[in-house]
Scaffold this motif. Sequence first.
Motif, short mmCIF file in Angstrom:
data_model
loop_
_atom_site.label_atom_id
_atom_site.label_comp_id
_atom_site.label_asym_id
_atom_site.label_seq_id
_atom_site.Cartn_x
_atom_site.Cartn_y
_atom_site.Cartn_z
N GLY A 1 0.82 -1.21 0.00
CA GLY A 1 0.00 0.00 0.00
C GLY A 1 0.86 1.25 0.00
N GLY B 1 -5.57 5.17 3.41
CA GLY B 1 -5.26 3.77 3.58
C GLY B 1 -6.18 2.92 2.71
N ASP B 2 -6.55 1.74 3.22
CA ASP B 2 -7.39 0.85 2.42
C ASP B 2 -8.87 1.12 2.56
OD1 ASP B 2 -5.21 -0.31 1.35
OD2 ASP B 2 -5.51 -2.31 2.20
N ASP C 1 2.07 4.74 7.06
CA ASP C 1 2.24 3.35 6.62
C ASP C 1 3.70 3.05 6.26
OD1 ASP C 1 -0.27 2.51 7.25
OD2 ASP C 1 -1.08 2.73 5.24
N THR D 1 -2.29 3.15 9.01
CA THR D 1 -3.71 3.35 8.69
C THR D 1 -4.57 2.17 9.12
OG1 THR D 1 -3.47 2.41 6.46
CG2 THR D 1 -3.16 4.79 6.70
N ASP E 1 -9.41 0.89 10.71
CA ASP E 1 -8.94 1.85 9.70
C ASP E 1 -9.13 3.29 10.17
OD1 ASP E 1 -8.56 0.24 6.93
OD2 ASP E 1 -10.18 -0.64 8.11
N HIS F 1 0.84 -2.74 4.72
CA HIS F 1 0.87 -1.37 5.25
C HIS F 1 1.70 -1.28 6.54
CE1 HIS F 1 -2.35 0.25 2.57
NE2 HIS F 1 -2.59 -1.04 2.48
N GLY G 1 -5.07 3.81 -0.68
CA GLY G 1 -4.22 2.67 -0.36
C GLY G 1 -3.77 1.93 -1.60
#
Length: 320
Positions: free
Chosen positions: A62, A200-201, A77, A105, A186, A111, A242
């Motif tokens: 990521g 992030g994701d 990250d 994150t 998250d 990450h 991400g």
Amino acid sequence: MNRRDFLLKSGVAASLGLLAKGPLFGQTPVPPATPAPATPPAWTPEFKPLRRNAGCFTGRGGTIGWLVNQEAVVAIDTQFPDAAETFLRELPGRAGRPLDAVINTHHHGDHTGGNGVFRPATKTIVAHANVPGLMRAAAARGPKPPTEAELVPMLPDATFPESWRRDFGDETVSAKYFGPAHTKGDIVTHLERAGVVHMGDLMFNRLYPVIDRPGGASIRHWIVVLEQVAATYPQDTIYIFGHGNPQFGITGAAADLLVFRDYLSALLAHVEAEIKAGKSKEEIQKLENLAGFPDFHVPPGRGNRLPLNLAVAYDELTGA
């Protein structure tokens, strides 16, 4: 870092790496008497400045967000160990300074896998309060669970339940937990003066996402989170995602968040309709691409995550 430490940290990262598609490093042969030239990585590192001392790094895993000003260095990250080493070595403007903070994150290994590499050069690693427990659980499920001594350097040492905020030189960095979505840990990280937000994701830009139900994911609330984020930050915010479809990239605007929101909404609606039509989970999973989202479509043989998305949606809707 010597070779033994690198292999140790890489092994721990492998245990944490829920999203890794293969081993983090190959078997290392006994070195010959005359050292062979270093093999360049199969991935290409790139540092992309965005705005006011902030930028993003792409390597393996990521994205990493970064802040470098005269008074402080911050990373968001850490990717995998090899990418983490490249980031630390080549980050523009760092000049060997320690990092004032690393922010994770969420807990997934692509990450956080570089946390152990960052640790000796970092004052603190920050994450949501749920992240250490999720990292421990992920490590325990790995092929070779790490010992406590191996695991502890990877874990965040500063956590928060709802929000966190600190000044770093002439920049203020804040992080906020909006509730379960991709996982139950998250966060959204905001470089306030730069107007840059790392998702992030919480954001897969025009990609079928990973939805970690064992890690506390909620598709229904993920939809709410994306709407709340789009409404919370200024209209000119630059978002770092991400992951992203190469055609669309890993940075964008609030409109991109709403495209992803629409995909998640359509995913739930489609599966709900199929359940009402009497279809089984296995039948529902046979769909190769979701209509209405051509930018997300994956060619045959390219690792399509849609069947997994459909399965998670089915489980969420049925309470399985």
